[in-house]
Design an enzyme around this catalytic site. Structure first.
Site, PDB file in Angstrom:
ATOM      1  CG  LEU A  32      -2.223  -0.690   1.219  1.00 23.42           C
ATOM      2  CD1 LEU A  32      -2.892  -0.582   2.582  1.00 23.42           C
ATOM      3  CD2 LEU A  32      -3.138  -0.151   0.135  1.00 23.42           C
ATOM      4  CG  ASP A  33       1.035   3.933  -3.322  1.00 21.05           C
ATOM      5  OD1 ASP A  33       1.973   3.137  -3.513  1.00 21.05           O
ATOM      6  OD2 ASP A  33       0.284   4.353  -4.227  1.00 21.05           O
ATOM      7  N   PRO A  34       2.284   4.937   0.874  1.00 20.30           N
ATOM      8  CG  PRO A  34       4.444   5.794   1.195  1.00 20.30           C
ATOM      9  CD  PRO A  34       3.563   5.160   0.153  1.00 20.30           C
ATOM     10  CG  LEU A  35       0.317   9.976   0.448  1.00 17.57           C
ATOM     11  CD1 LEU A  35      -0.020  11.100  -0.521  1.00 17.57           C
ATOM     12  CD2 LEU A  35       0.634  10.556   1.819  1.00 17.57           C
ATOM     13  CB  ALA A  36      -2.975   3.800   0.373  1.00 22.42           C
TER      14      ALA A  36
END
Length: 308
Positions: A32-36
């Site tokens: 998962l991306d950091p902002l997700a």
């Protein structure tokens, strides 16, 4: 199952869980991306042998898209450029839902430069940070369902159920283009489901950190919970000994198989309700052979000592 917080990378989350459980071996099952935020399944110990099952599982997301803007990264971390003024007169839910139908099914996506895909041994984002563009070939992905949850001004909230390898950031850009807004980028992304697992099964770092080790251990799901799509086969003591020694079992009639199991080539193997690993059925040879088994040391620790 971890509820990954906003701003944290998947690898950082993995390291924290590994520390909390004092686990020598662990791995997550899909970045998962950091902002997700949202569901990040983490396997530890013997469960890491089966991480590929969840890596290839279907996933569900809730995504908030800012329409009429373009981001260099596809999300709020990039350089944002305004492309189009979005008005309520231009967009309504009925129009948007109609246009989104074109994305359901098998579609092609060009992987973004800000991704972990490798080129000559380096992730694409390493090239992107230096301003280097690498040619990427389109890849086929599957969108099983795509619904609108809310439309407010230039913000569109969608629910996506998709197959592995789907880039929601790319989908956001393509949706923005299809709606006549030039592009779009992700304001927020939350993963709600992975395979048969849902958000009501996740734990947060806050709750895990407040627990003692005994309570943390009770939060762990059994290894075979990630393998429920495979039918179960029960073995007797002699068949179990043979399988654990790496031998095949001849004669499918001697193995307690359901009709569903006989139609599949991969099955879960059990001895007296204890999970042993995965087996493979070779129908034309009428044999069952081990495919990916739990270690003998682990089975002994679970009081399944059949090797002596």
């Amino acid at each position: 199952m971890l509820d990954k917080p906003y701003g944290m990378s998947s690898n950082h989350a993995l390291r924290k869980v590994k520390y909390l459980y004092a686990s020598a071996k662990s791995g997550h099952t899909g970045t998962l991306d950091p902002l997700a935020t949202g569901m990040l399944p983490i396997c530890m110990g013997e469960a890491t042998k089966f991480t590929s099952v969840l890596l290839n599982a279907g996933k569900s997301y809730e995504a908030v898209i800012k329409l009429g803007y373009q981001s260099t990264t596809g999300d709020a971390e990039g350089v944002i450029k305004k492309l189009h003024d979005v008005t309520e007169a231009q967009l309504n839910i009925q129009f948007c839902q109609s246009e989104l139908k074109q994305f359901i099914g098998e579609i092609e996506q060009i992987p973004p430069m800000y991704s972990a895909l490798k080129h000559q041994g380096k992730p694409l984002y390493a090239y992107a940070r230096k301003g280097t563009e690498i040619e990427r070939k389109p890849r086929k992905v599957n969108i099983y369902d795509l619904q609108i949850k809310m439309l407010s001004g230039d913000e569109l909230v969608i629910l996506v159920r998709c197959g592995t390898g789907t880039y929601i950031r790319v989908l956001a850009e393509d949706i923005g283009k299809a709606l006549g807004c030039g592009s779009g980028y992700l304001i927020h992304l939350k993963r709600k489901c992975v395979g048969n697992f849902h958000l009501d099964q996740v734990q947060t770092f806050d709750t895990l950190e407040k627990m003692d080790m005994e309570k943390r251990d009770r939060c762990l799901l059994p290894i075979d919970s990630i393998l429920q799509q495979f039918p179960a086969v029960s073995l007797n003591k002699f068949q179990t000994q043979a399988i654990l020694y790496g031998r095949t079992i001849a004669g499918s009639d001697d193995v307690n198989m359901t009709e569903q199991a006989l139609q599949e080539n991969i099955v879960r193997l059990y001895y007296q309700q204890a999970f042993l690993g995965l087996g493979e059925i070779i129908l034309d040879q009428q044999v069952l052979k081990p495919k990916r088994m739990l270690s003998s040391a682990y089975l002994h620790s679970q009081s399944i000592g059949l090797l002596n």
